[in-house]
Design a protein around this motif. Structure first.
Motif, PDB file in Angstrom:
ATOM      1  N   CYS A  70      50.948  36.830  83.349  1.00 41.30           N
ATOM      2  CA  CYS A  70      49.511  37.228  83.382  1.00 41.30           C
ATOM      3  C   CYS A  70      49.014  36.493  83.933  1.00 41.30           C
ATOM      4  N   ASN A  71      49.928  35.053  83.456  1.00 41.83           N
ATOM      5  CA  ASN A  71      49.384  33.483  83.434  1.00 41.83           C
ATOM      6  C   ASN A  71      47.456  33.336  83.026  1.00 41.83           C
ATOM      7  N   GLN A  72      47.990  34.202  81.548  1.00 43.01           N
ATOM      8  CA  GLN A  72      46.607  34.050  80.391  1.00 43.01           C
ATOM      9  C   GLN A  72      47.285  33.258  79.621  1.00 43.01           C
ATOM     10  N   TRP A  73      46.223  32.498  78.598  1.00 43.28           N
ATOM     11  CA  TRP A  73      46.148  31.776  77.483  1.00 43.28           C
ATOM     12  C   TRP A  73      45.898  33.221  76.419  1.00 43.28           C
ATOM     13  N   LEU A  74      47.877  33.139  75.606  1.00 45.23           N
ATOM     14  CA  LEU A  74      46.951  34.301  74.216  1.00 45.23           C
ATOM     15  C   LEU A  74      46.536  33.735  73.643  1.00 45.23           C
ATOM     16  N   THR A  75      45.929  32.176  73.112  1.00 39.07           N
ATOM     17  CA  THR A  75      45.048  31.453  72.252  1.00 39.07           C
ATOM     18  C   THR A  75      44.178  31.365  72.363  1.00 39.07           C
ATOM     19  N   LEU A  76      43.217  31.075  71.375  1.00 40.66           N
ATOM     20  CA  LEU A  76      41.555  31.186  71.692  1.00 40.66           C
ATOM     21  C   LEU A  76      41.666  29.177  71.250  1.00 40.66           C
ATOM     22  N   HIS A  77      40.703  28.720  71.957  1.00 40.44           N
ATOM     23  CA  HIS A  77      40.428  27.402  71.376  1.00 40.44           C
ATOM     24  C   HIS A  77      40.327  27.110  70.233  1.00 40.44           C
ATOM     25  N   CYS A  78      40.455  26.865  69.564  1.00 38.90           N
ATOM     26  CA  CYS A  78      40.356  26.032  67.944  1.00 38.90           C
ATOM     27  C   CYS A  78      38.708  25.777  67.912  1.00 38.90           C
ATOM     28  N   PRO A  79      38.389  26.093  67.076  1.00 32.34           N
ATOM     29  CA  PRO A  79      36.957  25.746  66.581  1.00 32.34           C
ATOM     30  C   PRO A  79      36.817  24.046  66.609  1.00 32.34           C
ATOM     31  N   ASP A  80      37.798  22.671  66.664  1.00 27.49           N
ATOM     32  CA  ASP A  80      37.197  21.775  66.664  1.00 27.49           C
ATOM     33  C   ASP A  80      36.559  21.558  68.362  1.00 27.49           C
ATOM     34  N   PRO A  81      35.305  20.710  68.256  1.00 30.15           N
ATOM     35  CA  PRO A  81      34.613  20.874  69.502  1.00 30.15           C
ATOM     36  C   PRO A  81      35.522  19.343  70.297  1.00 30.15           C
ATOM     37  N   GLU A  82      36.206  18.599  69.317  1.00 27.61           N
ATOM     38  CA  GLU A  82      36.676  17.095  69.867  1.00 27.61           C
ATOM     39  C   GLU A  82      38.616  17.115  70.132  1.00 27.61           C
ATOM     40  N   CYS A  83      38.792  18.882  70.240  1.00 29.10           N
ATOM     41  CA  CYS A  83      40.370  18.277  70.319  1.00 29.10           C
ATOM     42  C   CYS A  83      40.750  18.045  71.266  1.00 29.10           C
ATOM     43  N   ASP A  84      41.404  17.875  71.476  1.00 27.89           N
ATOM     44  CA  ASP A  84      42.423  16.329  72.473  1.00 27.89           C
ATOM     45  C   ASP A  84      42.635  17.879  73.556  1.00 27.89           C
ATOM     46  N   HIS A  85      43.743  19.164  72.481  1.00 32.48           N
ATOM     47  CA  HIS A  85      44.411  19.274  73.238  1.00 32.48           C
ATOM     48  C   HIS A  85      43.419  20.394  73.679  1.00 32.48           C
ATOM     49  N   CYS A  86      42.547  21.403  73.781  1.00 32.29           N
ATOM     50  CA  CYS A  86      41.890  21.873  74.063  1.00 32.29           C
ATOM     51  C   CYS A  86      40.362  21.857  74.937  1.00 32.29           C
ATOM     52  N   GLN A  87      40.182  20.902  74.844  1.00 34.28           N
ATOM     53  CA  GLN A  87      39.405  20.049  75.830  1.00 34.28           C
ATOM     54  C   GLN A  87      39.847  20.037  77.589  1.00 34.28           C
ATOM     55  N   CYS A  88      41.031  18.819  77.591  1.00 34.02           N
ATOM     56  CA  CYS A  88      41.975  19.293  78.152  1.00 34.02           C
ATOM     57  C   CYS A  88      43.085  20.605  78.930  1.00 34.02           C
ATOM     58  N   ARG A  89      42.633  21.143  78.756  1.00 34.30           N
ATOM     59  CA  ARG A  89      43.289  22.441  78.563  1.00 34.30           C
ATOM     60  C   ARG A  89      42.929  22.823  79.730  1.00 34.30           C
ATOM     61  N   PRO A  90      43.153  23.706  80.954  1.00 35.63           N
ATOM     62  CA  PRO A  90      42.907  25.085  82.235  1.00 35.63           C
ATOM     63  C   PRO A  90      42.509  25.752  81.802  1.00 35.63           C
ATOM     64  N   GLU A  91      42.127  26.592  82.529  1.00 35.16           N
ATOM     65  CA  GLU A  91      41.439  27.749  82.959  1.00 35.16           C
ATOM     66  C   GLU A  91      42.784  28.949  82.252  1.00 35.16           C
ATOM     67  N   ARG A  92      43.648  28.157  83.092  1.00 36.88           N
ATOM     68  CA  ARG A  92      44.586  29.233  82.794  1.00 36.88           C
ATOM     69  C   ARG A  92      46.545  28.504  83.283  1.00 36.88           C
ATOM     70  N   PRO A  93      46.760  28.479  82.586  1.00 35.47           N
ATOM     71  CA  PRO A  93      48.623  28.307  82.181  1.00 35.47           C
ATOM     72  C   PRO A  93      49.301  27.293  82.887  1.00 35.47           C
ATOM     73  N   LEU A  94      49.538  28.337  84.020  1.00 37.94           N
ATOM     74  CA  LEU A  94      49.746  27.890  85.615  1.00 37.94           C
ATOM     75  C   LEU A  94      48.840  26.550  86.251  1.00 37.94           C
ATOM     76  N   ALA A  95      48.369  26.292  86.037  1.00 30.43           N
ATOM     77  CA  ALA A  95      47.400  25.334  86.428  1.00 30.43           C
ATOM     78  C   ALA A  95      47.300  24.406  86.059  1.00 30.43           C
ATOM     79  N   ALA A  96      48.117  24.107  85.157  1.00 30.59           N
ATOM     80  CA  ALA A  96      48.112  22.518  85.210  1.00 30.59           C
ATOM     81  C   ALA A  96      49.184  21.488  85.140  1.00 30.59           C
TER      82      ALA A  96
END
Length: 72
Positions: free
Chosen positions: A46-72
């Protein structure tokens, strides 16, 4: 949820580091994939994330995560 062995999964012309999970996508029923680089679960079909961003606004993983998984 059991963790599977870390592997290189084929995606289009590339590879991602992660593993297939026992859970499935609620939209299509395909196996969910843990995408190591973004510390998140997604559905490659589906090219969709199944998990939401974590609540930490400083999270490196979430900050750089593209809108869609296959866009990475």
């Amino acid at each position: 949820m059991a963790m599977e062995t870390l592997d290189l999964l084929p995606v289009g012309r590339g590879l991602i580091e992660g593993w297939r999970m026992e859970t499935t996508c609620p939209g299509c029923g395909a196996s969910a994939v843990y995408y190591l680089a973004y510390d998140a679960t997604c559905c490659l079909h589906c090219n969709q994330w199944l998990t939401l961003h974590c609540p930490d606004p400083e999270c490196d993983h979430c900050q750089c995560r593209p809108e869609r998984p296959l866009a990475a």
